[in-house]
Design an enzyme around this catalytic site. Sequence first.
Site, PDB file in Angstrom:
ATOM      1  N   CYS A   1      53.877  66.492  25.483  1.00  0.00           N
ATOM      2  CA  CYS A   1      52.994  67.517  24.909  1.00  0.00           C
ATOM      3  C   CYS A   1      52.295  67.005  23.650  1.00  0.00           C
ATOM      4  O   CYS A   1      51.276  67.550  23.233  1.00  0.00           O
ATOM      5  CB  CYS A   1      53.790  68.782  24.580  1.00  0.00           C
ATOM      6  SG  CYS A   1      54.719  69.395  25.997  1.00  0.00           S
TER       7      CYS A   1
ATOM      8  N   ALA B   1      65.856  70.511  42.480  1.00  0.00           N
ATOM      9  CA  ALA B   1      64.538  70.101  41.979  1.00  0.00           C
ATOM     10  C   ALA B   1      64.127  71.055  40.862  1.00  0.00           C
ATOM     11  O   ALA B   1      64.317  72.271  40.961  1.00  0.00           O
ATOM     12  CB  ALA B   1      63.507  70.112  43.101  1.00  0.00           C
TER      13      ALA B   1
HETATM   14  C1  LIG Z   1      49.288  65.397  27.925  1.00  0.00           C
HETATM   15  C2  LIG Z   1      50.211  66.533  28.231  1.00  0.00           C
HETATM   16  C3  LIG Z   1      50.312  67.594  27.350  1.00  0.00           C
HETATM   17  C4  LIG Z   1      51.149  68.663  27.634  1.00  0.00           C
HETATM   18  N1  LIG Z   1      51.239  69.697  26.748  1.00  0.00           N
HETATM   19  C5  LIG Z   1      52.084  70.722  27.002  1.00  0.00           C
HETATM   20  C6  LIG Z   1      52.247  71.773  26.063  1.00  0.00           C
HETATM   21  O1  LIG Z   1      51.639  71.763  24.992  1.00  0.00           O
HETATM   22  N2  LIG Z   1      53.100  72.791  26.392  1.00  0.00           N
HETATM   23  C7  LIG Z   1      53.783  72.811  27.570  1.00  0.00           C
HETATM   24  O2  LIG Z   1      54.544  73.749  27.814  1.00  0.00           O
HETATM   25  N3  LIG Z   1      53.654  71.820  28.463  1.00  0.00           N
HETATM   26  C8  LIG Z   1      52.822  70.777  28.204  1.00  0.00           C
HETATM   27  N4  LIG Z   1      52.717  69.764  29.108  1.00  0.00           N
HETATM   28  C9  LIG Z   1      53.461  69.849  30.369  1.00  0.00           C
HETATM   29  C10 LIG Z   1      54.892  69.403  30.192  1.00  0.00           C
HETATM   30  O3  LIG Z   1      54.904  68.166  29.555  1.00  0.00           O
HETATM   31  C11 LIG Z   1      55.518  69.344  31.563  1.00  0.00           C
HETATM   32  O4  LIG Z   1      55.507  70.622  32.114  1.00  0.00           O
HETATM   33  C12 LIG Z   1      56.949  68.849  31.515  1.00  0.00           C
HETATM   34  O5  LIG Z   1      57.028  67.620  30.893  1.00  0.00           O
HETATM   35  C13 LIG Z   1      57.465  68.759  32.943  1.00  0.00           C
HETATM   36  O6  LIG Z   1      58.735  68.216  32.939  1.00  0.00           O
HETATM   37  P1  LIG Z   1      59.241  67.402  34.194  1.00  0.00           P
HETATM   38  O7  LIG Z   1      60.621  66.972  33.873  1.00  0.00           O
HETATM   39  O8  LIG Z   1      58.981  68.174  35.412  1.00  0.00           O
HETATM   40  O9  LIG Z   1      58.277  66.146  34.292  1.00  0.00           O
HETATM   41  P2  LIG Z   1      57.929  65.064  33.207  1.00  0.00           P
HETATM   42  O10 LIG Z   1      58.308  65.495  31.848  1.00  0.00           O
HETATM   43  O11 LIG Z   1      56.512  64.675  33.438  1.00  0.00           O
HETATM   44  O12 LIG Z   1      58.852  63.856  33.594  1.00  0.00           O
HETATM   45  C14 LIG Z   1      58.793  63.260  34.846  1.00  0.00           C
HETATM   46  C15 LIG Z   1      59.194  61.816  34.719  1.00  0.00           C
HETATM   47  O13 LIG Z   1      59.612  61.379  35.995  1.00  0.00           O
HETATM   48  C16 LIG Z   1      59.270  60.034  36.127  1.00  0.00           C
HETATM   49  N5  LIG Z   1      59.256  59.703  37.554  1.00  0.00           N
HETATM   50  C17 LIG Z   1      58.408  60.187  38.496  1.00  0.00           C
HETATM   51  N6  LIG Z   1      58.708  59.670  39.706  1.00  0.00           N
HETATM   52  C18 LIG Z   1      59.766  58.847  39.516  1.00  0.00           C
HETATM   53  C19 LIG Z   1      60.526  58.026  40.388  1.00  0.00           C
HETATM   54  N7  LIG Z   1      60.260  57.943  41.691  1.00  0.00           N
HETATM   55  N8  LIG Z   1      61.521  57.314  39.851  1.00  0.00           N
HETATM   56  C20 LIG Z   1      61.807  57.388  38.531  1.00  0.00           C
HETATM   57  N9  LIG Z   1      61.112  58.150  37.660  1.00  0.00           N
HETATM   58  C21 LIG Z   1      60.115  58.865  38.154  1.00  0.00           C
HETATM   59  C22 LIG Z   1      57.905  59.960  35.475  1.00  0.00           C
HETATM   60  O14 LIG Z   1      57.623  58.641  35.056  1.00  0.00           O
HETATM   61  C23 LIG Z   1      58.050  60.918  34.309  1.00  0.00           C
HETATM   62  O15 LIG Z   1      58.332  60.249  33.104  1.00  0.00           O
HETATM   63  C24 LIG Z   1      51.900  68.667  28.834  1.00  0.00           C
HETATM   64  C25 LIG Z   1      51.812  67.592  29.715  1.00  0.00           C
HETATM   65  C26 LIG Z   1      50.997  66.525  29.413  1.00  0.00           C
HETATM   66  C27 LIG Z   1      50.918  65.370  30.364  1.00  0.00           C
END
Ligand SMILES: Cc1cc2nc3c(=O)[nH]c(=O)nc-3n(C[C@H](O)[C@H](O)[C@H](O)COP(=O)(O)OP(=O)(O)OC[C@H]3O[C@@H](n4cnc5c(N)ncnc54)[C@H](O)[C@@H]3O)c2cc1C
Length: 548
Positions: A43, A274
Amino acid sequence: MKRIVIIGGVAGGMSAATRMRRLDASAEIVVLEKSGHVSYANCGLPYFVGGVIENENDLLLQTPESLHARFRLDVRVRSEALVIDATRKIVLVKDLNTSDEYELDFDKLVLSPGATPIVPPIPGIDRAFTLRTVEDVELIVGAVVAAPKSAVVIGGGFIGVEIAENLVHRGISTSLIEATHQVLAPLDPEMASFVHAEMIDNKVNLFLGSAVTSVTDDAVILYDGTAIPAQLVVMAIGVRPDTKLAKAAGLEIGVRGGIQVNNFHQTSNHDIYAIGDAAEKTDALDGSAMLVPLANLANRHGRVVADHIAGVHTRDVSTFGTAIVKVFGLTIATTGWNEKRLAAAGRKFLAIHSHPNSHAGYYPGAKQMSIKLLVDPTSQEILGAQAVGTEGVDKRIDVIATAMRGGLTAPELADIELAYAPPFGSAKDPVNMLGYISENLLSGLVKSVQWSEVEQEVSHGSVLLDVRSASEFANGSIPGAININIDELRERKTEIPQGDLIVLCQVGQRGHSATLLLNEMGFKARNLDGGYRTWRNSPAGQTVLQVQ
Ligand SMILES: Cc1cc2nc3c(=O)[nH]c(=O)nc-3n(C[C@H](O)[C@H](O)[C@H](O)COP(=O)(O)OP(=O)(O)OC[C@H]3O[C@@H](n4cnc5c(N)ncnc54)[C@H](O)[C@@H]3O)c2cc1C
């Protein structure tokens, strides 16, 4: 010993991992992360682009070493999960440093691979940057440091507007192209127009309703042939759940394209969970499947999954999609459904617009904000809210989101006792006021007219009665309105037309008092909801004012 493997080491994955450890000191917990970092602040990435966050290390909240030291987690960065064999309960992992592949068996698997930026097949799009990981932001910052003169951001969602602001912050002439007619889709158009004005004031060249057809070496080309200078291009039109591994493993994919999960976030294979952006969520209003790529839910659900694996009681966590974003000096926050979505679903709603001060007007520094509340006219349930302003927006949306989670009705917003002293709020806080307005409308004490209904109402004979002062009226009103100051209504009764009256003032408050008075005087009056300010910022107002 039980082995829990987690794929994705950021928001959801790391929440699950650390909670798991707190609940089970002996489980083997392996986190696989294909990028070079875990637990990074995605974020915060746009603010590193702008130099607001100066030090890249500030984005890196933990390291594999710190996570091992405190939680004894086995965190493997640059380790990509290639294949899940759900039957054998094995993940095939590739070490991206050595290219070696190995199998890792699991008792429970948690998928938190996030979402991938959508990149449509537009000619030349290869040179556009996307922003998801620390490595992505390093590439963008590398390009920014080369001091490009122009940049184009494609997409006006949360990430798009944040990047645009940060590129401006770097002194780069920045354009933002959005295919629909407004930025920030969770807002309704009359609320989004405040954001457009703020972006334009801050020198963002805004192209709304514009589709990109190609990207050349130095420009982005629109469907009408316009070439927008673009030494730097950032693609931010949205994300889609990363379901590659899940699909290949034969896990069910839901109707919204995310990994389908039950209330405990178990996939169709109950040993595989998930969470986060990759998984579907449950909408708190209608129970339908949703995609909500936000950090709060990823973290929350990570914890729920760890609890479930550890046998701790968990609750269903549905979503209102509460979100907030900063665009230059403005704060924009939303929760629940917007009017566009309610209308599309054919759901009945009552809309309320209000433009209160952030704190008591007599105390220095009070700032006006705009709030929209959507209410079910039958059950009085709060369906959603949006707010835009410079101060106090976050507090109001957070209170409303809390009220929604607690099941308060819209009139019950009047009953919330909020901390008050003049520097902080008002004795009748903006949230309380929404409760009062809801009460007035739902009880039938007054009726309102929406900005979108004015044109048709007037064509059917309604008369617009502007009850502001003559000088306010002279500064602009809805064309065709007549002006009688609210304080003179009694004396000038004979000048007031018979028939349907639409009463307007600046924000709807004097209009409310005038409407009640006029109805007592025997007229048929309704109040223009949100007053002239709402109408002027709406598509209806902007079309009329542009033509003039
Ligand atoms: C630029 C940006 C700004 C944001 N700002 C906000 C905000 O201000 N407020 C808010 O609420 N949300 C925000 N978000 C959204 C928030 O970051 C996501 O909703 C949150 O991080 C999702 O969590 P997650 O664990 O699902 O995925 P992520 O945090 O994206 O983590 C997933 C990780 O899995 C890894 N991965 C994927 N496939 C594989 C694999 N096959 N093997 C190993 N590793 C793998 C990836 O490399 C990644 O690092 C923002 C997102 C971005 C990109």
